[in-house]
Every structure is written in structure tokens, then in C-alpha cells.
Write a protein that holds these residues in place. Structure first.
Motif, short mmCIF file in Angstrom:
data_model
loop_
_atom_site.label_atom_id
_atom_site.label_comp_id
_atom_site.label_asym_id
_atom_site.label_seq_id
_atom_site.Cartn_x
_atom_site.Cartn_y
_atom_site.Cartn_z
N TYR A 286 0.84 -1.20 0.00
CA TYR A 286 0.00 0.00 0.00
C TYR A 286 0.88 1.25 0.00
O TYR A 286 2.06 1.20 0.35
N ASP A 287 0.30 2.36 -0.42
CA ASP A 287 0.93 3.65 -0.16
C ASP A 287 0.00 4.59 0.58
O ASP A 287 0.39 5.68 0.99
N ALA B 119 4.83 0.68 0.42
CA ALA B 119 5.63 0.75 -0.80
C ALA B 119 6.75 1.77 -0.65
O ALA B 119 7.82 1.61 -1.25
N THR C 253 -1.59 -0.12 -4.21
CA THR C 253 -1.03 1.22 -4.26
C THR C 253 -1.86 2.12 -5.17
O THR C 253 -2.42 1.67 -6.17
N THR D 296 2.31 0.79 -8.93
CA THR D 296 1.64 -0.51 -9.02
C THR D 296 2.24 -1.36 -10.12
O THR D 296 2.52 -2.56 -9.94
#
Length: 285
Positions: free
Chosen positions: A11-12, A37, A57, A63
Motif C-alpha cells: 500500500y501507499d 511501498a 497502491t 503498481t
């Protein structure tokens, strides 16, 4: 059943979609690790952990890169890299959908503003002009004349971004003030919503404030949505569909789809279905 193989939940930003997914990962006992990330590194030469990457993300570039890296070092990506690469490119997506017989609007991809002018003459006015990359309806324009397109071209050239030199010129479908977002998981359209435009805006993205309503999925809608997801090679997707005089037509296939509005409006636990899909992919090995 607890899975032995670890899943990297990448994830971000932890949005509501990711919170719903994390809850279902926990409920199913999936062996996962939350990985930011922004904190992730890969070393070459070096030992990099091989794992299944479940990528959520926001950044399309991030991604695409992450999915490719996980696959080339021997891991796996959900969704696969090829599907994310295709989904991030509207022109390639439409080309593949057309190849596999999925109905789409009449579209011309032009690689210069001059070619775009000619394309407008073929498609007719008004037309929708989109960039090849992008989401949430950004830089998508309704063009009513060559003058409008010339103004748009000047605006794009001032942005000095090579990707905006490509124009996706698409017929304007006079839809009934709405489009449809279908969430496909595996080989099933699990839920769908109508997205209505508000304030006379022809765009229907709920990210722009459009209201939503549950859809009863008929066999034709399910068929083209599942077929579109398979065509791009995705395990799960958000398929954007429009109603036209000639039946349903697919506009886009989103391979890192937001689904919180679909889940809220329909009552279908989409997050659970996606988590079960991830578990099934890992168990199959």
C-alpha cells in the motif's frame, strides 16, 4: 484455514477499501504482512524475499513497477503485471477488448494533435477525448468541434508531458445520465452500481460526487464484464460499462479498483470476495 505462504499487502495509503480488505484478511486467517511501498527496497545483486504481492497502491506507475518486480524475482502478483500494464493504458485495453470481441465505443488512437483532428472527423462531434493514462476522469474532455480540440491540444502541449501527445478520440454515447461500475472477482460479477452524473456534469465518477444506486446484474452485463476481465488477464477488476442504443459497451477495466461505494450501496461484501480470491490463488500455488 491459515495459509503458510506470506502475502505482502502493499500500500501507499490506507483508504477505506484497504481497511475493509485488511479486516477480511484477518477474518480468513490469511498470513499477510502490511508493506508500505515507500519503505520497500530491492537489492541487485542480493537476496530479495519471494512472496505473493497483493498490490493496492494508488500510484499507477508504482503498481506497475511493483507487480513486475515481484514476478521477475520469482514471486507472484495479484493482479498480474500484464493485466496491470494493460489496465493502466486505455488504448491498449480497448485494443485487447476489441480483439476478444468485447463491445466498446468507436475509438481512434491518434499519436499527434494533427491526427487527432482527422480522427474527430471520422468519429464525429461531439466526442470524448481522453489521455491514454489516468484515472478519476482527469483530463477527459467533451469536444464539440475542431476548435475545441485545437484549444485542448494547445493546453496539453503547454503541460510538456510526452504522454499527452497521444489522443484517444471516442464516440460520445448518449447514455441515460449514468454508467455502470461492475466489480468482477474471479469468474463472477459479484456486484454493480449505477453512477449518476450530478450538476449537469456528463461525467459520472463517484470520485467527482456522482451518486450511486445498486444494479441488478443481468446475464449480458455479467458476460461482457467477466469477458473483459479475462481479456486483460486480471483476477479481479472494476469494469466500467455504458448503456447505448446498441447494448452495453465497456469503457475501461480497472485492475486496482476502488470498491467501497459498490460495497456500501449493494450490501455485497466485496472485500470478503476479494480476500477469498487471494486465499484461493495462494492455496493453488
Amino acid at each position: 484455514m491459515v495459509l503458510i505462504e506470506v502475502v505482502h499487502f502493499l500500500y501507499d495509503a490506507i483508504r477505506l477499501d484497504e481497511k475493509l480488505l485488511i479486516r477480511e484478511f484477518d477474518n480468513l486467517g490469511i498470513n499477510y504482512r502490511l508493506v508500505s511501498a515507500e519503505d520497500l527496497t530491492f537489492e541487485f545483486p542480493g537476496a530479495n524475499e519471494v512472496a505473493t504481492a497483493f498490490i493496492r497502491t494508488v500510484s499507477q506507475h508504482r503498481t506497475q513497477l511493483l507487480s513486475q518486480l515481484y514476478e521477475v524475482i520469482g514471486g507472484r502478483s495479484i493482479n498480474p503485471y500484464i493485466s496491470i500494464m494493460i489496465g493502466n493504458n486505455k488504448a491498449v485495453t480497448l485494443a485487447i477488448l476489441n480483439r476478444f470481441g468485447v463491445p466498446i465505443p468507436n475509438t481512434i488512437v491518434a499519436l499527434s494533435s494533427e491526427s487527432a483532428m482527422k480522427a474527430l472527423g471520422v468519429v464525429g462531434s461531439p466526442a470524448i477525448v481522453k489521455p491514454v493514462h489516468g484515472s478519476w476522469g482527469r483530463l477527459v474532455s467533451l469536444v464539440g468541434s475542431t476548435e475545441d480540440l485545437m484549444l485542448l491540444a494547445r493546453h496539453r502541449s503547454s503541460m510538456e508531458n510526452p504522454q499527452y501527445e497521444t489522443y484517444l478520440v471516442q464516440e460520445f454515447i448518449r447514455k441515460p445520465g449514468r454508467d455502470i461500475r461492475v466489480t468482477v472477482v474471479g469468474d463472477e460479477a459479484v456486484a454493480a452500481i449505477y453512477r449518476y452524473a450530478v450538476n449537469d456534469d456528463w461525467r459520472t465518477n463517484t470520485a467527482r460526487g456522482g451518486k450511486a444506486e445498486a444494479v441488478r446484474i443481468d446475464p449480458e452485463l455479467e458476460d461482457i464484464s467477466v469477458k473483459a476481465t479475462r481479456a486483460v488477464g486480471a483476477y479481479y477488476a472494476g469494469v466500467d460499462v455504458v448503456e447505448s442504443d446498441g447494448g452495453y459497451k465497456v469503457l475501461e477495466v480497472n485492475t486496482v479498483p476502488e470498491f467501497k461505494n459498490v460495497q456500501r450501496v449493494t450490501g455485497v461484501n466485496v472485500a470478503r470476495r476479494i480476500a477469498e480470491l487471494v486465499m484461493g490463488v495462494v492455496k493453488r500455488g
